[in-house]
Design a protein around this motif. Sequence first.
Motif, short mmCIF file in Angstrom:
data_model
loop_
_atom_site.label_atom_id
_atom_site.label_comp_id
_atom_site.label_asym_id
_atom_site.label_seq_id
_atom_site.Cartn_x
_atom_site.Cartn_y
_atom_site.Cartn_z
N TYR A 150 0.81 -1.22 0.00
CA TYR A 150 0.00 0.00 0.00
C TYR A 150 0.85 1.27 0.00
O TYR A 150 0.43 2.30 -0.55
CB TYR A 150 -0.92 0.02 1.22
CG TYR A 150 -2.03 -1.01 1.21
CD1 TYR A 150 -2.29 -1.81 0.09
CD2 TYR A 150 -2.83 -1.19 2.33
CE1 TYR A 150 -3.31 -2.75 0.09
CE2 TYR A 150 -3.86 -2.13 2.34
CZ TYR A 150 -4.08 -2.90 1.23
OH TYR A 150 -5.08 -3.83 1.24
N CYS A 166 -8.47 -6.75 -0.13
CA CYS A 166 -9.45 -6.35 0.87
C CYS A 166 -9.34 -4.88 1.25
O CYS A 166 -10.36 -4.18 1.34
CB CYS A 166 -9.34 -7.23 2.11
SG CYS A 166 -7.66 -7.32 2.80
N GLY A 167 -8.12 -4.38 1.48
CA GLY A 167 -7.95 -2.99 1.86
C GLY A 167 -8.28 -2.03 0.74
O GLY A 167 -8.87 -0.96 0.96
N GLU A 168 -7.91 -2.41 -0.48
CA GLU A 168 -8.20 -1.55 -1.63
C GLU A 168 -9.70 -1.47 -1.88
O GLU A 168 -10.25 -0.39 -2.13
CB GLU A 168 -7.46 -2.10 -2.85
CG GLU A 168 -5.95 -1.98 -2.73
CD GLU A 168 -5.19 -2.78 -3.76
OE1 GLU A 168 -4.02 -2.45 -4.01
OE2 GLU A 168 -5.75 -3.75 -4.33
N THR A 218 -12.07 -2.02 0.38
CA THR A 218 -12.67 -1.32 1.51
C THR A 218 -12.48 0.18 1.38
O THR A 218 -13.42 0.96 1.64
CB THR A 218 -12.07 -1.83 2.83
OG1 THR A 218 -12.38 -3.22 2.98
CG2 THR A 218 -12.62 -1.06 4.03
N TRP A 272 -12.69 2.72 8.91
CA TRP A 272 -11.81 1.58 8.66
C TRP A 272 -11.73 0.66 9.87
O TRP A 272 -11.73 1.12 11.01
CB TRP A 272 -10.44 2.15 8.35
CG TRP A 272 -9.33 1.21 8.01
CD1 TRP A 272 -8.42 0.66 8.87
CD2 TRP A 272 -8.94 0.81 6.69
NE1 TRP A 272 -7.51 -0.10 8.16
CE2 TRP A 272 -7.79 -0.02 6.82
CE3 TRP A 272 -9.44 1.03 5.41
CZ2 TRP A 272 -7.16 -0.60 5.73
CZ3 TRP A 272 -8.80 0.46 4.33
CH2 TRP A 272 -7.67 -0.35 4.49
N SER A 328 -9.29 -3.12 10.63
CA SER A 328 -8.45 -4.16 10.03
C SER A 328 -7.75 -4.94 11.13
O SER A 328 -7.66 -4.52 12.28
CB SER A 328 -7.41 -3.55 9.07
OG SER A 328 -6.49 -2.74 9.77
N ASP A 341 -8.70 -6.60 5.95
CA ASP A 341 -9.27 -5.26 6.16
C ASP A 341 -10.77 -5.31 5.92
O ASP A 341 -11.24 -5.99 5.00
CB ASP A 341 -8.66 -4.25 5.19
CG ASP A 341 -7.15 -4.19 5.26
OD1 ASP A 341 -6.60 -4.32 6.36
OD2 ASP A 341 -6.51 -3.99 4.20
N PHE A 346 -7.08 4.15 9.67
CA PHE A 346 -5.88 3.90 8.88
C PHE A 346 -4.88 5.04 9.06
O PHE A 346 -5.25 6.16 9.43
CB PHE A 346 -6.22 3.70 7.40
CG PHE A 346 -6.88 4.88 6.72
CD1 PHE A 346 -6.11 5.82 6.03
CD2 PHE A 346 -8.25 5.06 6.74
CE1 PHE A 346 -6.70 6.90 5.40
CE2 PHE A 346 -8.86 6.12 6.10
CZ PHE A 346 -8.07 7.05 5.43
N ASP A 381 -1.88 0.46 7.00
CA ASP A 381 -2.33 -0.56 7.94
C ASP A 381 -1.27 -0.83 9.01
O ASP A 381 -0.15 -0.33 8.95
CB ASP A 381 -2.62 -1.86 7.19
CG ASP A 381 -4.10 -2.22 7.22
OD1 ASP A 381 -4.78 -1.83 8.18
OD2 ASP A 381 -4.55 -2.89 6.28
#
Length: 464
Positions: free
Chosen positions: A314, A332-334, A336, A352, A354, A368, A418, A435
Amino acid sequence: MPSSVDDSPVPHAVALIDAGQFKAADADIDKALAQPGLPSETREALLFQRERMRRILLDFTLDTDAAKARVRKQIPDLSDAEFARWDQQGLIEHHVIDGRTLYFKRAPNNLFLLSKEAAARRAHPAPSNDDPMETLNDHHRATRREAIATHRSSVTPNHVRVTETVTVRADAVPPGETIRAWLPFPRALPGQQDGVRLIDSQPAGARVAPASALQRTAYMERKAETGKPTLFAVTYELTIYAQYHDIDASKVVPTKITPELAPYIAERAPHIVFTDDLRAYSHKIIGNEKNPYRIAQKLFASVDQIPWAGAREYSTISNLSDYTLHAGHGDCGEQTMLLMALLRLNGIPARWQSGWIFSDGSYENIHDWGQLYLAPYGWVPMDVTFGQLQPAKGDDPALQWFYLGGLDAYRIAFNSDFSQPFVPPKQFVRSETVDSQRGELEWRGGNLYFDQWDYEFTWQQLPL
């Protein structure tokens, strides 16, 4: 990046790097660093852009021949034309850096997640290794059933003991130097996880950040020894609750935005920016819908359609939500972050979460997800990566939307936001700037990046 007039050299360097013009960016950074009276924040930001180029090159390690060779391990008779066609379709992620085409090191494997055609061409398809919670099962059914029967949103708990271990490779730092380590550590979250208790640490005496830390950690120090790896570990217990809110769209009303909620409908550069492309995408998906829950359903379903694929680090991506909107895939993070940006754009508060996910079997991973605010229900969970479940015959159709308002009891949250500071603060820029799930390490000579250490989770489910 947002479009605005900015005298800082940082946005220009970011744009050059995103365009693959590393040599030009490097020259501009040199020129900017030589300016007298340069603010320290600008200097640090420029130095990070130089570090970002280094990290990008650690992710994009394959030339065209090497990328083809990786794909041919699974498609022995792959043709050059076939590879070129998939490449042109954006299915094999690459970056042109100073005129040289380099492929993301995970792109050959991601191809088979993104293309049914490519997956069908594999000589020996790999077995699936998905989280069992991504498929509707008895845990989801029991969670919904108990929540409705008891009129409680937090049910079916798991009690678990977890050990996180980080091992710095031998001679990563000179002998005798002190390595500083921050390992992720859970916060007590009402209705989600409680009874958090530190059991042990190596070395002893871990300093756990206060519960108010939105990215909570256990901090330790240890001196490096010649030829020996340096180990850090933390063991803790906690109780985790599944959650389920039986949301009735007819009861959902627009949220009154209080000062406490205002940050969660706002832009937050660099990763949540209301770009023209984001606005156009949102309008296309939502149309004239006015009900906040129906809007959330439409956005959730749309982002859920974006295929999952292994992600770049990231810290190398200048805007996560914008990247995911255009890349055609996301982890998952992208996913979200994109959903959060879309919800906020539409006045629906989103934030957020995670941490780490586990199972009754051998599956475990970092993960996440998030929360959205729906009046009159308040904050409810969302996991767009697990997405819509497929009810079987005889299941209640409402289980399709389990992960928009519900959550399983097989995950530990380390982070409630985040890009938040650590306690105690880290001196050098982090390996993971968004993260905090694997750990962070540094010594007086600088940060220790992911290629210098390894991490591991082990766990044991205990009686309640």
